[in-house]
Design a protein around this motif. Structure first.
Motif, PDB file in Angstrom:
ATOM      1  N   MET A   1      21.633 -13.845 -29.990  1.00  0.00           N
ATOM      2  CA  MET A   1      21.310 -13.855 -28.627  1.00  0.00           C
ATOM      3  C   MET A   1      19.715 -14.827 -28.455  1.00  0.00           C
ATOM      4  O   MET A   1      18.811 -14.481 -29.164  1.00  0.00           O
ATOM      5  N   LEU A   2      20.085 -15.966 -27.677  1.00  0.00           N
ATOM      6  CA  LEU A   2      18.765 -16.575 -27.393  1.00  0.00           C
ATOM      7  C   LEU A   2      17.944 -16.213 -26.465  1.00  0.00           C
ATOM      8  O   LEU A   2      18.594 -15.851 -25.133  1.00  0.00           O
ATOM      9  N   SER A   3      16.736 -16.128 -26.365  1.00  0.00           N
ATOM     10  CA  SER A   3      15.672 -15.602 -25.602  1.00  0.00           C
ATOM     11  C   SER A   3      15.021 -16.948 -24.719  1.00  0.00           C
ATOM     12  O   SER A   3      14.946 -16.627 -23.495  1.00  0.00           O
ATOM     13  N   SER A   4      14.764 -17.701 -25.445  1.00  0.00           N
ATOM     14  CA  SER A   4      13.849 -19.039 -24.896  1.00  0.00           C
ATOM     15  C   SER A   4      13.983 -20.143 -25.681  1.00  0.00           C
ATOM     16  O   SER A   4      14.474 -20.012 -26.931  1.00  0.00           O
ATOM     17  N   VAL A   5      13.875 -21.256 -25.257  1.00  0.00           N
ATOM     18  CA  VAL A   5      14.056 -22.525 -25.951  1.00  0.00           C
ATOM     19  C   VAL A   5      12.785 -23.360 -25.922  1.00  0.00           C
ATOM     20  O   VAL A   5      12.295 -23.583 -24.989  1.00  0.00           O
ATOM     21  N   ASN A   6      12.443 -23.950 -27.231  1.00  0.00           N
ATOM     22  CA  ASN A   6      11.497 -25.045 -27.446  1.00  0.00           C
ATOM     23  C   ASN A   6      12.258 -26.214 -27.388  1.00  0.00           C
ATOM     24  O   ASN A   6      13.069 -26.578 -28.036  1.00  0.00           O
ATOM     25  N   LEU A   7      11.705 -27.128 -26.280  1.00  0.00           N
ATOM     26  CA  LEU A   7      12.329 -28.571 -26.362  1.00  0.00           C
ATOM     27  C   LEU A   7      11.699 -29.435 -27.131  1.00  0.00           C
ATOM     28  O   LEU A   7      10.772 -29.297 -27.396  1.00  0.00           O
ATOM     29  N   PRO A   8      12.512 -30.228 -27.713  1.00  0.00           N
ATOM     30  CA  PRO A   8      11.837 -31.635 -28.170  1.00  0.00           C
ATOM     31  C   PRO A   8      10.808 -32.069 -27.349  1.00  0.00           C
ATOM     32  O   PRO A   8      11.017 -32.588 -26.236  1.00  0.00           O
ATOM     33  N   GLY A   9       9.353 -31.960 -27.832  1.00  0.00           N
ATOM     34  CA  GLY A   9       8.422 -32.518 -27.098  1.00  0.00           C
ATOM     35  C   GLY A   9       7.502 -31.259 -26.834  1.00  0.00           C
ATOM     36  O   GLY A   9       6.386 -31.440 -26.383  1.00  0.00           O
ATOM     37  N   ASP A  43      18.250  -1.051 -36.194  1.00  0.00           N
ATOM     38  CA  ASP A  43      19.578  -1.010 -36.995  1.00  0.00           C
ATOM     39  C   ASP A  43      19.419  -2.242 -37.893  1.00  0.00           C
ATOM     40  O   ASP A  43      20.485  -2.357 -38.823  1.00  0.00           O
ATOM     41  N   GLY A  44      18.390  -2.825 -38.289  1.00  0.00           N
ATOM     42  CA  GLY A  44      17.930  -3.662 -39.382  1.00  0.00           C
ATOM     43  C   GLY A  44      18.122  -5.190 -38.829  1.00  0.00           C
ATOM     44  O   GLY A  44      17.868  -6.138 -39.628  1.00  0.00           O
ATOM     45  N   SER A  45      18.423  -5.534 -37.749  1.00  0.00           N
ATOM     46  CA  SER A  45      18.413  -6.758 -36.961  1.00  0.00           C
ATOM     47  C   SER A  45      17.006  -7.198 -36.744  1.00  0.00           C
ATOM     48  O   SER A  45      16.112  -6.416 -36.556  1.00  0.00           O
ATOM     49  N   LEU A  46      16.826  -8.651 -36.762  1.00  0.00           N
ATOM     50  CA  LEU A  46      15.656  -9.108 -36.528  1.00  0.00           C
ATOM     51  C   LEU A  46      15.439  -9.976 -35.288  1.00  0.00           C
ATOM     52  O   LEU A  46      16.398 -10.535 -34.893  1.00  0.00           O
ATOM     53  N   SER A  47      14.372 -10.326 -34.753  1.00  0.00           N
ATOM     54  CA  SER A  47      14.083 -11.064 -33.834  1.00  0.00           C
ATOM     55  C   SER A  47      13.130 -12.329 -34.145  1.00  0.00           C
ATOM     56  O   SER A  47      11.813 -12.114 -34.726  1.00  0.00           O
ATOM     57  N   LEU A  48      13.787 -13.459 -34.196  1.00  0.00           N
ATOM     58  CA  LEU A  48      12.925 -14.471 -35.076  1.00  0.00           C
ATOM     59  C   LEU A  48      12.247 -15.437 -33.705  1.00  0.00           C
ATOM     60  O   LEU A  48      12.869 -15.731 -32.793  1.00  0.00           O
TER      61      LEU A  48
END
Lengths: 184, 291
Positions: A1-9, A43-48
């Motif tokens: 699950m994607l929450s936010s995106v770092n764009l190139p730049g 449940d053992g899952s991580l948010s990176l």
């Protein structure tokens, strides 16, 4: 699950559906990334999190896996060693050794991959560091930038491939131990 | 066998490194990793050996038993290979997962040893057409860390060198039947001559070059490999191509030359180490297997 995106730049943006669909162009199974663990769920899952462009997909280098308990808990995990290579000492025991990362030019968050052949001199340094880290791990020594550096310096007496022999490993680890103890 | 997932950049790094003859751990393309060998580790066998190369651990036991010779080879003994992949070796071997791999190993061993020169099978004959020695070679793969075939063949060679077959005297008893008497003396035995036994050398093609003794990461980058059975005299006894990639006939020739060169050197070193270990005598310090 994607929450936010770092764009190139360096721009940070909330995700859109298009970002989620294009994610596979950037990351596929088997790719190595450096990231921070923000949260561990029950449940053992991580948010990176890849908070800045110094994190992200890793380019050319070598991965070593050691026991997580051997990595000293420190504030910084990224080290540019004076011997001419960069090392990332992950708390999960994954150690990444790569050619020196130039802070200003190379921190692209992994969007730009440099697949040019690495110079032989750099390869030599990386191989030597790899064998030193394995020697320390074999002798259950704590891994941090100073111990790795001291082992590297102690190993300069031997050719790189000799560092795979147990007696040579014991010798350099001994020298490192003595030096660390002398410093207190 | 590759369970290692590699990113494209890691793969590129490995391939370029092999081009420059500097592998990830500083070895050249024809270097083996550090190997540890010990013979006579299992007490109830005729001969045994254990070899550890990096993360690959192989145990071989040889048992010599009497049997009736094959009808087409009445004056020769036999050698038979059985391979067992322990479920501890790697997660893929859980349950019956290791059987296919085990069959592959025993097939290539049988092929490598199936020729007139490797073992003196006539020496194993007791009474032609009636009794002969059969060498049952049991191989156990304890841990799988890449390059299993090579290490298995070295361990088989070491175990055969360690094998002691009791001497037999044949005499006719009172009723005219032939009787076989095995000598009770543990030192009254004959040895197996391993001077001409083959070792398997796996040459893996990575990019445009090839390497010997590929690590797990290198095996993941390799599309085609050649397994050669080479003796100390540089004779090729078996050759098998594996992998989904194709090989140019010129590459095959180059790889074979490398294999012969490396095979001859590794056989010579192995034999020399076996002699050295034997000279240490019964008072040598045993690392042992069962603790």
């Amino acid at each position: 699950m994607l929450s936010s995106v770092n764009l190139p730049g360096g721009e940070l943006r909330r995700r859109s559906e298009e970002d989620e669909r294009l994610m596979r162009d950037y990351l596929a199974e088997g790719d190595l990334i450096s990231a921070e663990v923000q949260q561990v769920f029950s449940d053992g899952s991580l948010s990176l999190h890849t908070r800045s462009l110094k994190y992200g997909k890793l380019s050319q280098g070598t991965l070593i896996q050691v026991s997580p308990s051997l990595v000293k808990r420190r504030k910084t995990h990224f080290h540019n060693l004076p011997c001419g290579a960069s090392i990332i000492l992950g708390n999960n025991g994954y150690i990444w050794i790569s050619p020196t990362v130039n802070e200003d030019t190379d921190n692209t968050g992994g969007f730009v991959q440099n697949l040019e052949p690495v110079a032989s001199s750099d390869r030599d340094i990386i191989a030597r560091l790899r064998n030193c880290v394995l020697a320390l791990a074999e002798h259950k020594m704590l891994l941090f930038d100073t111990s790795v550096l001291y082992t590297y310096e102690a190993s300069s007496a031997y050719p790189v491939k000799d560092l795979l022999k147990p007696e040579v490993m014991a010798d350099i680890v001994n020298l490192t131990e003595m030096r660390l103890e002398a410093e207190g | 066998m590759a369970e290692v997932l590699l990113s494209e950049a890691e793969r590129t790094f490995i391939v370029h490194g092999i081009q420059d003859n500097i592998r990830a751990d500083g070895r050249s393309c024809e270097d083996y990793r550090h190997m540890e060998l010990e013979t006579d580790v299992v007490s109830n066998t005729s001969g045994s050996a254990r070899i550890r190369l990096a993360n690959t651990d192989i145990l071989v036991g040889v048992k010599a038993e009497l049997a009736i010779p094959a009808s087409d080879r009445p004056d020769e003994g036999r050698i038979e290979f059985f391979v067992d992949c322990s479920a501890n070796a790697t997660p893929k071997f859980e349950g019956r997962g290791g059987e296919e791999f085990a069959t592959e190993i025993s097939n290539i061993l049988s092929r490598a040893y199936d020729n007139q020169g490797s073992l003196n099978l006539k020496d194993l004959c007791v009474i032609p057409k009636q009794q002969c020695w059969v060498l049952y070679v049991d191989v156990m793969v304890l841990e799988c860390g890449g390059n299993v075939f090579d290490v298995v063949s070295f361990a088989v060679k070491a175990a055969l060198h360690n094998t002691r077959i009791p001497n037999i005297t044949v005499h006719a008893d009172d009723n005219g039947r032939t009787e076989l008497e095995l000598s009770d003396d543990p030192y009254d035995c004959k040895r197996v001559d391993v001077h001409k036994t083959p070792s398997i050398v796996t040459v893996s093609k990575i990019g445009h070059f090839h390497v010997v003794d590929a690590s797990m990461e290198e095996e993941a980058c390799c599309l085609a490999r050649l397994m050669l059975g080479i003796t100390e005299q540089s004779t090729v006894t078996a050759i098998k191509k594996e992998g989904s990639g194709s090989l140019d006939p010129e590459s095959i020739y180059d790889m074979m030359e490398t294999g012969k060169r490396v095979g001859q050197a590794v056989n010579a070193t192995l034999y020399q180490k076996l002699q050295e270990e034997e000279k240490l005598g019964p008072n040598k310090r045993k690392a042992g297997f069962l603790g």
